[in-house]
Design a protein around this motif. Structure first.
Motif, short mmCIF file in Angstrom:
data_model
loop_
_atom_site.label_atom_id
_atom_site.label_comp_id
_atom_site.label_asym_id
_atom_site.label_seq_id
_atom_site.Cartn_x
_atom_site.Cartn_y
_atom_site.Cartn_z
N VAL A 114 0.87 -1.17 0.00
CA VAL A 114 0.00 0.00 0.00
C VAL A 114 0.91 1.23 0.00
N ASP A 115 0.91 1.95 -1.11
CA ASP A 115 1.82 3.07 -1.28
C ASP A 115 1.12 4.39 -0.93
N ASP A 116 1.93 5.35 -0.49
CA ASP A 116 1.45 6.70 -0.16
C ASP A 116 0.36 6.68 0.91
N LEU A 117 0.67 6.03 2.03
CA LEU A 117 -0.29 5.92 3.13
C LEU A 117 -0.69 7.28 3.68
N GLN A 118 0.14 8.30 3.46
CA GLN A 118 -0.21 9.62 4.00
C GLN A 118 -1.48 10.16 3.39
N TRP A 119 -1.89 9.63 2.23
CA TRP A 119 -3.14 10.09 1.60
C TRP A 119 -4.32 9.19 1.95
N ALA A 120 -4.09 8.12 2.71
CA ALA A 120 -5.16 7.14 2.94
C ALA A 120 -6.26 7.74 3.80
N ASP A 121 -7.50 7.38 3.49
CA ASP A 121 -8.62 7.79 4.34
C ASP A 121 -8.64 6.92 5.58
N VAL A 122 -9.45 7.33 6.56
CA VAL A 122 -9.45 6.66 7.86
C VAL A 122 -9.84 5.19 7.72
N ALA A 123 -10.85 4.91 6.88
CA ALA A 123 -11.30 3.52 6.74
C ALA A 123 -10.19 2.65 6.14
N SER A 124 -9.42 3.20 5.19
CA SER A 124 -8.30 2.44 4.62
C SER A 124 -7.25 2.14 5.66
N LEU A 125 -6.96 3.12 6.53
CA LEU A 125 -5.98 2.89 7.60
C LEU A 125 -6.49 1.83 8.58
N GLU A 126 -7.79 1.85 8.85
CA GLU A 126 -8.35 0.85 9.77
C GLU A 126 -8.22 -0.55 9.19
N LEU A 127 -8.47 -0.70 7.88
CA LEU A 127 -8.32 -2.02 7.27
C LEU A 127 -6.85 -2.44 7.25
N PHE A 128 -5.93 -1.49 7.01
CA PHE A 128 -4.50 -1.78 7.05
C PHE A 128 -4.14 -2.33 8.44
N SER A 129 -4.58 -1.64 9.51
CA SER A 129 -4.29 -2.09 10.88
C SER A 129 -4.89 -3.46 11.15
N HIS A 130 -6.13 -3.64 10.68
CA HIS A 130 -6.82 -4.91 10.93
C HIS A 130 -6.07 -6.05 10.27
N LEU A 131 -5.68 -5.87 9.01
CA LEU A 131 -4.94 -6.92 8.30
C LEU A 131 -3.60 -7.19 8.97
N ALA A 132 -2.91 -6.11 9.37
CA ALA A 132 -1.60 -6.28 10.00
C ALA A 132 -1.71 -7.08 11.29
#
Length: 1024
Positions: free
Chosen positions: A394-412
């Motif tokens: 997942v590139d350029d996380l600084q532009w990610a919306d909150v829901a995308s960050l939550e899914l990133f955390s959940h997967l991690a």
């Protein structure tokens, strides 16, 4: 870090000087450039004299290590190398070098089939360690990777040594080191599993089982995950010990050679190791243009050559980007890797919300739907990773919306075996926001986490990069000038060197003469200066569309056919501004997002061009969210009704994908546009959805009261009495849940009077409900019971469907759960439980409805003194909202779980301390309803723990809260617990009886018969 000379321990000097030495020791034998040392020591707060200070520290350290050294002598150990420094240690001088030599000797012993000698070397190597690398040194996040890498070497050696020791029947030899490693890395599953297995092999089964239980709880509470296969296998070893079998280890295989990145050998090695390690999480960060994507592309290509499935999701800048955009790409690519029949089954699941945003799924899914979506994504990745390794980038996380960050955390946190997730982000321009910072903090606690920070290139590396980019040797003078002008940023270097080469000259004089400044914005402006108007407009439109530019959309916005659009892109492609996207002939891509930002930031006629993009998107039936963004940006040029309608649809679309924050933002904008244009219907629709979205997460306390008041007036002006009452009731709820009972009482009276005058039974029920709840708040339980008994039947018979009218359903559902609570407080606990059981059955698996049900069930259970009931209801609610998304109502369940643990003797002091923290975070700031009740129950928890002073403090605070806010529904319980505290302190029976009698008398007066019965039992016990 500790130093000795001739048997005498030395002081390494001031903090930053000691830190400098620690960094050089950690990288023993490898040079560190001056610029990197400055970054590592000062991070973002670099003084102007940093180089001079660094040189002073180096001189002081040289004299510390070798006192006889002449004033300007270079010394034997701390040496200069190019533009940096390195530490050259003598044999046996530096522990980290000795440790590595011993580990290498141990591995050689295994390869030579000398396991006893190998174990000796491992034990000797591990004995060198006494704590975390760099412990005691205050260092910033920049250097964490360096010291964490040393710790990881220790952890790896511990795990290998444990396996060998158990195979040799000598597990006790490694226990001390394993205990140390387990304390250093409490969430490192391999380390914890090795300790558990070694304890079991050493005959310490009880301690091993205790350790497994501790680790399991820690993983659940801190990461929200279950033990992985390594820990489960260790647990089996404890329960079913098996004979140790010596196995021959597989020889190490060097990774295949890869094309060398300039100045990135160390980083590529770390990333390569992570991608080959089975599963893990890697974060790559650095400033814009530093080469993060290039590094990931190189490592990803290697992984693909080894048979891994590598999929990319790229976040885009700008509010116009659809919610969860990177995961739409990632999940779509993973699905595409499946056979068609299997793919159809997955697409028909919860994933349809993500990959088919217009699939007709229910409006504004709650957090349970979001959790199921996230879990389905985990299951999909796990399904694929069984057959081949999976790398998610997942590139350029600084532009990610909150829901995308939550899914990133959940997967991690729930990463399937054989899967590596990699995120890349800028560490500046912009600085990571709060949501991203929280995600990174959570990621840093995960086992197998690696953090890679890319720094700047040195002069020699810049020269090599210029040679590779241009095919010309810049010469030392030109390389130094380019390095000075670009500060070693690879993107700046590439842009500037290409510009110079295009003009046919790459010399020191040319670098000095050119007007291209050190920032990429100036480079881009210089590049586009020669474009004609048509090409310039095409570039500006492309910049507004985004980094990835759909050719069909660009052509429509530019009012060109596709061929003319492609012809117009040729000069832009020649300048390196836009280029065809690899593997996608239908899109072009900006060479770097900074290029796009530079163009967009200097584009005239912004509103006109945004409107043209919006028109093109609408003709292409594109996503509502992108369309809404461009219409909003078009400002007064766009028809307000069109903009407001698109924003409302965007809010709905974001809500369908569980992106609640994005939905709120769209709906607030919709209400603003509609109000300015006098579009009452659209404004009312936006406000109703916005109120529902906000109320789900934090109750109505945070609602904008002026917004609710306006919505009420709009509905009345339109003749919609029920809708007006919805908003008036929401305003009452905001005051009531915020314990502002004076304001709440006035609105409750107004609702009651309005209901008595209305012919609408729902409006009448709203009034009875509000007045009944207000009576409960001020302590009149009997009156509350009677009014709620009248309102509930009407609400139940005409309950709005949640998927049709979210706001009204959630407001109406408060009536039956409140009636159940009043029924219990009025003395009929069995009747209350029966009513709550029916409500639970009707709620199904709707996380929000179950959360509200559980909040009232656990409150009554605790007030009734029934820990088993409280615990069952709490666990049911928490199971459907494990991430504590519904902070207001969800806090009651977690408090009840603590209460049940305390009163049943399950670590009562720990449970009380945990509850005290929840009260402080979730109920106290701002103050929320039932705060005094839970402070009262906290007193009971401290009583169960035998902490009488803490119990008194909690009960005194509850007393103060009653006086401060006037919420007296649990005053009888408070007096009862004060009587019990008096008894616990050894007061005479007469004093305890008098206190209990006060509790009984007050409760009878207020018809709080539940508390009266409990007080009567206490009095009877005293008599016996």
């Amino acid at each position: 870090m500790r130093l000795w000379r001739d048997g005498v321990e030395l002081d390494a000097g001031p903090r930053q000087q000691a830190y400098l030495l620690a960094l050089l020791l950690a990288r023993a034998g490898k040079p560190i450039s001056t610029s990197e040392l400055i970054d590592l020591i000062w991070d973002h707060d670099v003084p102007a004299s940093a180089v001079n200070i660094l040189q002073k520290y180096v001189g002081a350290l040289r004299r510390l290590l070798e006192p006889a050294l002449p004033l300007r002598g270079t010394g034997s150990y701390l040496q200069r190398r190019g533009n940096g420094y390195f530490f050259a240690s003598a044999p046996g001088m530096l522990d980290v070098v000795t440790f590595r030599e011993l580990v290498a000797a141990a591995k050689a012993g295994i390869a030579e089939r000398r396991p006893d000698a190998a174990l000796d070397r491992y034990v000797e190597a591990l004995g060198i360690w006494h704590g975390s690398a760099g412990e005691g040194l205050a260092h910033g996040s920049t250097a964490m990777t360096i010291f964490a890498a040393l710790d990881n070497e220790f952890f790896g050696a511990c795990v290998a040594a444990a396996e060998l020791a158990m195979a040799q029947g000598q597990p006790a030899r490694v226990l001390r080191s394993l205990h140390l490693a387990a304390r250093m890395a409490p969430l490192h599953e391999n380390v914890q599993a090795s300790l558990i297995s070694a304890l079991a092999a050493a005959g310490q089964q009880a301690e091993a089982l205790s350790m497994f239980g501790t680790v399991r709880i820690r993983l659940a509470e801190e990461l929200g995950i279950d033990p992985g296969p390594v820990l489960v296998a260790a647990h089996r070893r404890v329960l079913e010990p098996v004979p140790a079998v010596e196995t021959e280890p597989s020889p190490d295989h060097a990774p295949p050679p890869a094309a060398r990145l300039v100045g990135r050998d160390d980083e590529l090695a770390v990333l390569r190791q992570a991608l080959a390690g089975g599963s893990g999480l890697v974060i790559v960060e650095g400033e814009p243009g530093v080469g993060k994507t290039r590094l990931l592309e190189e490592a990803g290509a290697e992984a693909e050559r080894r048979g891994a499935l590598v999929v990319w999701g790229r976040c885009l800048a700008g509010d116009g980007t659809p919610s969860m955009w990177p995961w739409l790409q990632v999940v779509g690519a993973v699905l595409d890797s499946l056979p068609v029949p299997a793919r159809a089954d997955w697409q028909a699941s919860e994933l349809s919300r993500l990959v088919e945003p217009d699939s007709g799924t229910p409006l504004l899914p709650d957090n349970g739907a979001r959790f199921r979506l996230f879990e389905r994504a985990v299951a999909l990745v796990g399904h694929v990773s069984v057959r081949r390794p999976v790398v998610l980038v997942v590139d350029d996380l600084q532009w990610a919306d909150v829901a995308s960050l939550e899914l990133f955390s959940h997967l991690a946190a729930r990463l399937p075996g054989g899967t590596v997730i990699v995120g890349a982000l800028r560490d500046r321009a912009p600085v990571p926001g709060s949501e991203l910072a929280r995600m990174l903090a959570a990621a840093s606690r995960l086992p197998g986490h690696r953090r890679i920070r890319l720094g700047q290139l040195g002069p020699d590396e810049v020269a090599e990069l210029v040679r590779r980019e241009t095919g010309h040797n810049p010469g030392p003078g030109a390389a130094r000038s380019i390095h000075a002008r670009t500060a070693g940023n690879p993107f700046f270097v590439r842009e500037l060197s290409r510009f110079l080469a295009d003009n046919g000259e790459l010399s020191e004089d040319a670098v000095a003469r050119t007007g291209v400044p050190a920032t990429v914005r100036d480079v881009v402006r210089d590049r586009i200066a020669g474009l004609d108007d048509d090409a310039g407009e095409l570039l500006q439109l492309a910049a507004l569309i985004g980094r990835d530019v759909d050719l069909a959309l660009l052509a429509r916005a530019a009012r060109l056919d596709l061929q003319a659009c492609l012809d117009g892109l040729e000069p832009l492609e020649a300048l390196g501004l836009l280029e065809p996207s690899p593997g996608d002939p239908y899109t072009f891509r900006f060479a770097h997002d900074l290029v796009r930002e530079s163009v967009a930031g200097s584009t005239p006629r912004l509103t006109q061009l945004h409107l043209r993009v919006a028109d093109a998107l609408e003709r292409m039936a594109a996503e509502d969210e992108r369309l809404a963004h461009h219409l909003w940006a078009a400002g007064p040029l766009a028809d307000p009704a069109r903009t407001a309608g698109a924003l409302v649809r965007a809010g709905r679309s974001a809500g369908k994908k569980s992106a609640i924050e994005a939905a709120s933002r769209h709906l607030r904008a919709a209400a603003q546009v509609a109000r300015a244009a006098g579009l009452v219907e659209l404004e009312l629709s936006a406000l109703a959805l916005l109120t529902a979205v906000g109320g789900m997460r934090a109750g109505y306390v945070g609602s904008a009261l002026e917004m609710l008041e306006r919505a009420e007036h709009l509905a009345r002006d339109l003749g919609r009495e029920r809708e007006a009452t919805d908003f008036l009731f929401s305003r009452w709820a905001a005051y009531a849940q915020g314990i502002q009972l004076d304001h709440a009482g006035q609105l409750a009276g107004r609702l009651l009077a309005q209901g008595e005058m209305s012919t609408d039974p729902i409006v009448r029920a709203y009034g009875q409900h509000a007045w009944g709840m207000h009576q409960w708040g001020i302590g009149n339980i009997g009156e509350a019971f009677r009014y709620l008994s009248q309102s509930t039947s009407t609400m139940r018979d005409d309950m709005a469907r949640r998927d049709e009218d979210l706001l009204r359903h959630d407001l109406q559902f408060l009536s039956p759960v409140m009636l159940a609570l009043m029924t219990g407080l009025h003395g009929d606990v069995d009747g209350a439980r029966a009513l709550l059981d029916r409500l639970e059955a009707a709620a199904g698996d709707d996380p929000y409805v179950v959360t509200v049900w559980a909040a009232f069930a656990v409150t009554l259970a605790a007030q009734a003194g029934d820990p088993a009931w409280a615990l069952r209801a709490a666990e049911r609610g928490i199971a459907l909202d494990p991430e504590f998304s519904f902070v207001f109502f969800g806090s009651y369940q977690r408090l009840a779980r603590c209460w049940a643990r305390a009163v049943t003797g399950d670590d009562p002091a720990g449970a009380a301390a945990e509850a005290q923290g929840i009260i402080a975070v979730a109920l106290s700031d701002p103050p929320r309803s039932v705060l005094a009740t839970w402070c009262t129950l906290l007193g009971e928890m401290w009583l169960a723990a035998g902490k009488l002073d803490e119990a008194a403090d909690a009960l005194d605070r509850a007393d103060l809260l009653l006086d401060a806010y006037g919420e007296r529904d649990s005053e009888g319980l408070l007096l009862l617990l004060k009587a019990r505290l008096t008894q616990a302190r050894g007061a005479p029976s007469a004093a305890v009886r008098a206190a209990a009698e006060r509790a009984r008398t007050l409760s009878v007066e207020r018809e709080a018969h539940l508390f009266a019965h409990r007080a009567k039992r206490l009095i009877a016990d005293l008599t016996e």
